[in-house]
Design a protein around this motif. Sequence first.
Motif, PDB file in Angstrom:
ATOM      1  N   THR A  68      42.872  48.195  28.515  1.00 34.42           N
ATOM      2  CA  THR A  68      43.986  47.253  28.501  1.00 34.42           C
ATOM      3  C   THR A  68      43.628  46.025  29.330  1.00 34.42           C
ATOM      4  OG1 THR A  68      46.377  47.014  28.789  1.00 34.42           O
ATOM      5  CG2 THR A  68      45.224  48.247  30.488  1.00 34.42           C
ATOM      6  N   VAL A  69      44.230  44.915  28.973  1.00 34.64           N
ATOM      7  CA  VAL A  69      44.190  43.701  29.785  1.00 34.64           C
ATOM      8  C   VAL A  69      45.555  43.614  30.428  1.00 34.64           C
ATOM      9  CG1 VAL A  69      44.025  41.184  29.751  1.00 34.64           C
ATOM     10  CG2 VAL A  69      42.504  42.564  28.312  1.00 34.64           C
ATOM     11  N   GLN A  70      45.555  43.475  31.750  1.00 33.45           N
ATOM     12  CA  GLN A  70      46.821  43.508  32.476  1.00 33.45           C
ATOM     13  C   GLN A  70      46.718  42.658  33.734  1.00 33.45           C
ATOM     14  OE1 GLN A  70      50.215  43.580  32.788  1.00 33.45           O
ATOM     15  NE2 GLN A  70      49.817  44.982  31.106  1.00 33.45           N
ATOM     16  N   GLU A  71      47.843  42.462  34.393  1.00 28.51           N
ATOM     17  CA  GLU A  71      47.871  41.683  35.636  1.00 28.51           C
ATOM     18  C   GLU A  71      46.932  42.295  36.665  1.00 28.51           C
ATOM     19  OE1 GLU A  71      50.815  40.687  39.328  1.00 28.51           O
ATOM     20  OE2 GLU A  71      51.671  40.525  37.319  1.00 28.51           O
ATOM     21  N   ASN A  72      46.208  41.422  37.381  1.00 30.30           N
ATOM     22  CA  ASN A  72      45.283  41.908  38.396  1.00 30.30           C
ATOM     23  C   ASN A  72      45.634  41.453  39.809  1.00 30.30           C
ATOM     24  OD1 ASN A  72      44.575  39.230  38.379  1.00 30.30           O
ATOM     25  ND2 ASN A  72      42.449  39.544  37.801  1.00 30.30           N
ATOM     26  N   ALA A  73      46.771  40.805  39.984  1.00 28.70           N
ATOM     27  CA  ALA A  73      47.122  40.273  41.301  1.00 28.70           C
ATOM     28  C   ALA A  73      47.901  41.272  42.150  1.00 28.70           C
ATOM     29  CB  ALA A  73      47.929  38.988  41.147  1.00 28.70           C
ATOM     30  N   ASP A  74      48.843  41.964  41.572  1.00 30.68           N
ATOM     31  CA  ASP A  74      49.722  42.860  42.320  1.00 30.68           C
ATOM     32  C   ASP A  74      49.501  44.302  41.867  1.00 30.68           C
ATOM     33  OD1 ASP A  74      51.769  44.265  43.538  1.00 30.68           O
ATOM     34  OD2 ASP A  74      53.364  42.948  42.839  1.00 30.68           O
ATOM     35  N   PRO A 125      34.414  35.735  30.443  1.00 31.77           N
ATOM     36  CA  PRO A 125      35.482  36.164  29.534  1.00 31.77           C
ATOM     37  C   PRO A 125      36.712  35.296  29.781  1.00 31.77           C
ATOM     38  CG  PRO A 125      35.143  37.795  31.259  1.00 31.77           C
ATOM     39  CD  PRO A 125      34.098  36.745  31.440  1.00 31.77           C
ATOM     40  N   THR A 126      37.449  34.971  28.743  1.00 35.45           N
ATOM     41  CA  THR A 126      38.566  34.027  28.877  1.00 35.45           C
ATOM     42  C   THR A 126      39.859  34.728  29.267  1.00 35.45           C
ATOM     43  OG1 THR A 126      38.967  34.172  26.510  1.00 35.45           O
ATOM     44  CG2 THR A 126      37.619  32.327  27.281  1.00 35.45           C
ATOM     45  N   PHE A 127      39.863  35.325  30.436  1.00 34.53           N
ATOM     46  CA  PHE A 127      41.082  35.923  30.956  1.00 34.53           C
ATOM     47  C   PHE A 127      41.957  34.834  31.546  1.00 34.53           C
ATOM     48  CE2 PHE A 127      38.124  39.611  31.665  1.00 34.53           C
ATOM     49  CZ  PHE A 127      38.669  40.410  30.677  1.00 34.53           C
ATOM     50  N   GLY A 128      43.267  35.069  31.496  1.00 31.80           N
ATOM     51  CA  GLY A 128      44.195  34.176  32.174  1.00 31.80           C
ATOM     52  C   GLY A 128      44.083  34.373  33.682  1.00 31.80           C
ATOM     53  N   VAL A 129      44.752  33.526  34.428  1.00 33.67           N
ATOM     54  CA  VAL A 129      44.681  33.542  35.890  1.00 33.67           C
ATOM     55  C   VAL A 129      45.007  34.914  36.467  1.00 33.67           C
ATOM     56  CG1 VAL A 129      45.712  32.592  37.994  1.00 33.67           C
ATOM     57  CG2 VAL A 129      45.228  31.097  36.048  1.00 33.67           C
ATOM     58  N   TRP A 130      45.979  35.607  35.914  1.00 31.14           N
ATOM     59  CA  TRP A 130      46.435  36.877  36.474  1.00 31.14           C
ATOM     60  C   TRP A 130      45.961  38.087  35.675  1.00 31.14           C
ATOM     61  CZ3 TRP A 130      47.724  35.512  41.003  1.00 31.14           C
ATOM     62  CH2 TRP A 130      48.403  34.311  41.219  1.00 31.14           C
ATOM     63  N   GLN A 131      44.993  37.902  34.777  1.00 32.31           N
ATOM     64  CA  GLN A 131      44.568  39.008  33.925  1.00 32.31           C
ATOM     65  C   GLN A 131      43.272  39.645  34.404  1.00 32.31           C
ATOM     66  OE1 GLN A 131      44.328  37.083  30.050  1.00 32.31           O
ATOM     67  NE2 GLN A 131      46.171  38.173  29.411  1.00 32.31           N
ATOM     68  N   GLY A 132      43.188  40.955  34.174  1.00 29.06           N
ATOM     69  CA  GLY A 132      41.968  41.699  34.422  1.00 29.06           C
ATOM     70  C   GLY A 132      41.832  42.779  33.361  1.00 29.06           C
ATOM     71  N   LEU A 133      40.626  43.292  33.230  1.00 28.16           N
ATOM     72  CA  LEU A 133      40.321  44.341  32.263  1.00 28.16           C
ATOM     73  C   LEU A 133      40.335  45.691  32.976  1.00 28.16           C
ATOM     74  CD1 LEU A 133      39.353  45.151  29.407  1.00 28.16           C
ATOM     75  CD2 LEU A 133      37.024  44.621  30.175  1.00 28.16           C
ATOM     76  N   TYR A 134      40.994  46.663  32.351  1.00 30.39           N
ATOM     77  CA  TYR A 134      41.154  47.985  32.965  1.00 30.39           C
ATOM     78  C   TYR A 134      40.793  49.102  31.995  1.00 30.39           C
ATOM     79  CZ  TYR A 134      43.843  45.617  36.561  1.00 30.39           C
ATOM     80  OH  TYR A 134      44.219  44.785  37.581  1.00 30.39           O
ATOM     81  N   LEU A 135      40.191  50.139  32.544  1.00 27.52           N
ATOM     82  CA  LEU A 135      40.082  51.416  31.862  1.00 27.52           C
ATOM     83  C   LEU A 135      41.316  52.198  32.278  1.00 27.52           C
ATOM     84  CD1 LEU A 135      38.562  53.658  30.310  1.00 27.52           C
ATOM     85  CD2 LEU A 135      37.486  54.258  32.483  1.00 27.52           C
ATOM     86  N   PHE A 136      42.053  52.708  31.316  1.00 31.79           N
ATOM     87  CA  PHE A 136      43.298  53.428  31.593  1.00 31.79           C
ATOM     88  C   PHE A 136      43.020  54.916  31.371  1.00 31.79           C
ATOM     89  CE2 PHE A 136      48.167  53.184  30.540  1.00 31.79           C
ATOM     90  CZ  PHE A 136      48.445  53.972  31.641  1.00 31.79           C
ATOM     91  N   GLU A 137      42.816  55.636  32.452  1.00 30.47           N
ATOM     92  CA  GLU A 137      42.553  57.083  32.381  1.00 30.47           C
ATOM     93  C   GLU A 137      43.875  57.814  32.221  1.00 30.47           C
ATOM     94  OE1 GLU A 137      41.202  60.303  31.745  1.00 30.47           O
ATOM     95  OE2 GLU A 137      39.504  59.215  32.626  1.00 30.47           O
ATOM     96  N   HIS A 138      43.936  58.692  31.209  1.00 28.33           N
ATOM     97  CA  HIS A 138      45.167  59.427  30.917  1.00 28.33           C
ATOM     98  C   HIS A 138      45.100  60.903  31.304  1.00 28.33           C
ATOM     99  CE1 HIS A 138      46.476  55.871  28.884  1.00 28.33           C
ATOM    100  NE2 HIS A 138      45.508  55.939  27.990  1.00 28.33           N
ATOM    101  N   ARG A 139      43.975  61.353  31.847  1.00 26.89           N
ATOM    102  CA  ARG A 139      43.832  62.753  32.242  1.00 26.89           C
ATOM    103  C   ARG A 139      43.922  62.879  33.762  1.00 26.89           C
ATOM    104  NH1 ARG A 139      41.530  66.268  28.487  1.00 26.89           N
ATOM    105  NH2 ARG A 139      42.568  67.770  29.828  1.00 26.89           N
ATOM    106  N   ARG A 140      44.393  64.023  34.236  1.00 21.18           N
ATOM    107  CA  ARG A 140      44.538  64.266  35.674  1.00 21.18           C
ATOM    108  C   ARG A 140      43.198  64.409  36.386  1.00 21.18           C
ATOM    109  NH1 ARG A 140      47.584  69.277  35.750  1.00 21.18           N
ATOM    110  NH2 ARG A 140      48.618  68.967  33.781  1.00 21.18           N
ATOM    111  N   ALA A 141      42.247  65.058  35.745  1.00 24.31           N
ATOM    112  CA  ALA A 141      40.950  65.322  36.379  1.00 24.31           C
ATOM    113  C   ALA A 141      40.060  64.076  36.342  1.00 24.31           C
ATOM    114  CB  ALA A 141      40.249  66.472  35.665  1.00 24.31           C
TER     115      ALA A 141
END
Length: 140
Positions: free
Chosen positions: A50-56, A110-126
């Motif tokens: 996902t691309v999501q906010e990276n500031a807060d 990469p053309t991210f906006g000012v507050w955007q970052g790239l994330y790996l979203f892990e959905h497993r507990r382990a």
Amino acid sequence: MRQATHRLTIRTGGKGLIPITHFVTDWITETGIVTGLLTVWCPHTSCSLTVQENADPTVREDIARFFESLVPEQAGRYVHSYEGPDDMPAHLRTMLTQSGLSIPVIDGEPTFGVWQGLYLFEHRRASHHREIVLHLMGEE
């Protein structure tokens, strides 16, 4: 026109959003490609991108909490539980997000906006070792 590929291995610590922007940006710089299109692919069925906010960082907490309520882990709720009670919910969360992204690269970044970052979203507990495939096509 040039192409470059790379495989990143990211160790997760369980559920949550793991920032990977810096890994990707560093690799783009190494390629020497200045203008092009980056494809980021996650070849797993229980984590996503996902691309999501990276500031807060509380944004990441709220997203994680939202997904816990949207797709809860409940014993007996799902037929598929081969790898445990978080297995099927992880597949559903992946289906609701993205396994691949296309990101333009301009001036070697990469053309991210000012507050955007790239994330790996892990959905497993382990904790897992996750692979991310990068493909960049463009010009130097």
